[in-house]
Design an enzyme around this catalytic site. Structure first.
Site, PDB file in Angstrom:
ATOM      1  N   ARG A  20      56.060  49.288  78.074  1.00 50.44           N
ATOM      2  CA  ARG A  20      56.779  50.557  77.848  1.00 50.44           C
ATOM      3  C   ARG A  20      57.072  50.731  76.362  1.00 50.44           C
ATOM      4  O   ARG A  20      56.798  49.845  75.549  1.00 50.44           O
ATOM      5  CB  ARG A  20      58.069  50.600  78.666  1.00 50.44           C
ATOM      6  CG  ARG A  20      59.031  49.459  78.382  1.00 50.44           C
ATOM      7  CD  ARG A  20      60.170  49.434  79.408  1.00 50.44           C
ATOM      8  NE  ARG A  20      60.958  48.215  79.294  1.00 50.44           N
ATOM      9  CZ  ARG A  20      62.090  48.116  78.582  1.00 50.44           C
ATOM     10  NH1 ARG A  20      62.553  49.150  77.926  1.00 50.44           N
ATOM     11  NH2 ARG A  20      62.749  46.971  78.530  1.00 50.44           N
ATOM     12  N   TYR A 160      69.516  40.713  64.905  1.00 51.96           N
ATOM     13  CA  TYR A 160      68.261  41.475  64.916  1.00 51.96           C
ATOM     14  C   TYR A 160      67.620  41.490  63.518  1.00 51.96           C
ATOM     15  O   TYR A 160      66.416  41.260  63.375  1.00 51.96           O
ATOM     16  CB  TYR A 160      68.585  42.893  65.389  1.00 51.96           C
ATOM     17  CG  TYR A 160      67.418  43.790  65.682  1.00 51.96           C
ATOM     18  CD1 TYR A 160      66.658  43.619  66.834  1.00 51.96           C
ATOM     19  CD2 TYR A 160      67.086  44.837  64.817  1.00 51.96           C
ATOM     20  CE1 TYR A 160      65.600  44.467  67.117  1.00 51.96           C
ATOM     21  CE2 TYR A 160      66.035  45.691  65.099  1.00 51.96           C
ATOM     22  CZ  TYR A 160      65.302  45.506  66.257  1.00 51.96           C
ATOM     23  OH  TYR A 160      64.253  46.355  66.531  1.00 51.96           O
TER      24      TYR A 160
END
Ligand code: NDP
Length: 248
Positions: A20, A160
């Site tokens: 996706r 991150y």
């Protein structure tokens, strides 16, 4: 590594997290470039099937493999099986990634580890076996998906940013190790891209920092990845290309 020719039709591109979002768009581009596409995912089998349907509707072909890229044993086993079936892997796109945002002083260790491991263990677990398969053929391209957060940092994204910056460092080093073997290793650093990942992001605030004043589309990242994996980028390695609407 080739574009729409007979050679590419016999070759394979592996796209992690290809079920996706940005990974799906990359998988479709790799199929358009003529590769058989292996998409990997962790748990969303339905989304993976949808991506394979889209690839087949467009005249391509592919298969899906479910495993956690951060799990050395599981990924090792899955990659061994994949590489025994596909002997002409020319492209690896390390796209699978997660975010678990939190101000650093409040960040649980498990969120630090999960984000770092998915990105960096994932890079190790995927790139090492694929390079070993590419080296004898003296041909291949690896592209990893980092983020603008790796380059400028971002509030609430210490894990991150660290993971994505690590990806850039690792890619540069590996690029210099395999450059003479005909293999190129690059990074794409997207800005804000319309996928499920940004559902919780403060989009309005971030948009005000984007010179093009809009969010990017997965296809806009995928086309840059396709370029880097093609022979059009034959003298490009060790680089990080930003796709972010002009953010600095
Ligand atoms: P999504 O959350 O939409 O999709 C993530 C994909 O990665 C899914 O296919 C998911 O599979 C897979 N995945 C996640 N963790 C693992 C794992 N441990 N093992 C195997 N597969 C895994 O993300 P995006 O499409 O938005 O992002 C794709 C990449 O681009 C990521 O690396 C992200 O950090 C990066 N990026 C995204 C930006 C954005 O604005 N969207 C901006 C900058 C970078 P499943 O569904 O089965 O869990």
């Amino acid at each position: 590594m080739t574009d729409s020719n007979d050679r590419a039709k016999t070759t394979t591109a592996i796209v992690t997290g290809g079920s996706r979002g940005i990974g799906r768009a990359i998988a479709l581009e790799m199929s358009r470039a003529g590769h058989f596409v292996v998409i990997t995912y962790r748990s969303g089998a339905e989304a993976a099937e949808e991506t394979l349907d889209l690839i087949r509707q467009a005249g391509g072909d592919g298969e899906a493999a479910a495993f956690d890229v951060a799990d050395s044993a599981g990924a090792g086993e899955a990659m061994e099986a994949l590489l025994s079936r596909h002997d002409a892997v020319e492209v690896l796109v390390n796209n699978a990634g997660i975010a678990a945002d939190q101000l650093f002083v409040m960040m649980p260790e498990r969120d630090w580890d999960a984000v770092i491991d998915t990105t960096l263990k994932g890079f190790y677990n995927m790139t090492k076996p694929v390079l070993k398969a590419m080296i004898p053929r003296k041909r291949g391209a690896v592209v990893s998906i980092a983020s603008v957060a790796a380059l400028v940092g971002n509030r609430g994204q210490a894990n991150y940013s660290a993971a994505k910056a690590g990806l850039i460092g690792a890619s540069r080093s590996v690029a210099s190790e395999v450059a003479r073997l005909g293999i190129r290793v690059n990074v794409v650093a997207p800005g804000l891209i319309e996928t499920e990942m940004i559902e919780a992001a403060p989009v309005k605030e971030i948009k005000s920092r984007i010179p093009m004043a809009r969010i990017g589309r997965p296809e806009e990242v995928a086309k840059v990845v396709r370029f880097l994996c093609s022979d059009d980028a034959s003298y490009v390695t060790g680089q990080t290309l930003s796709v972010n609407g002009g953010m600095f």
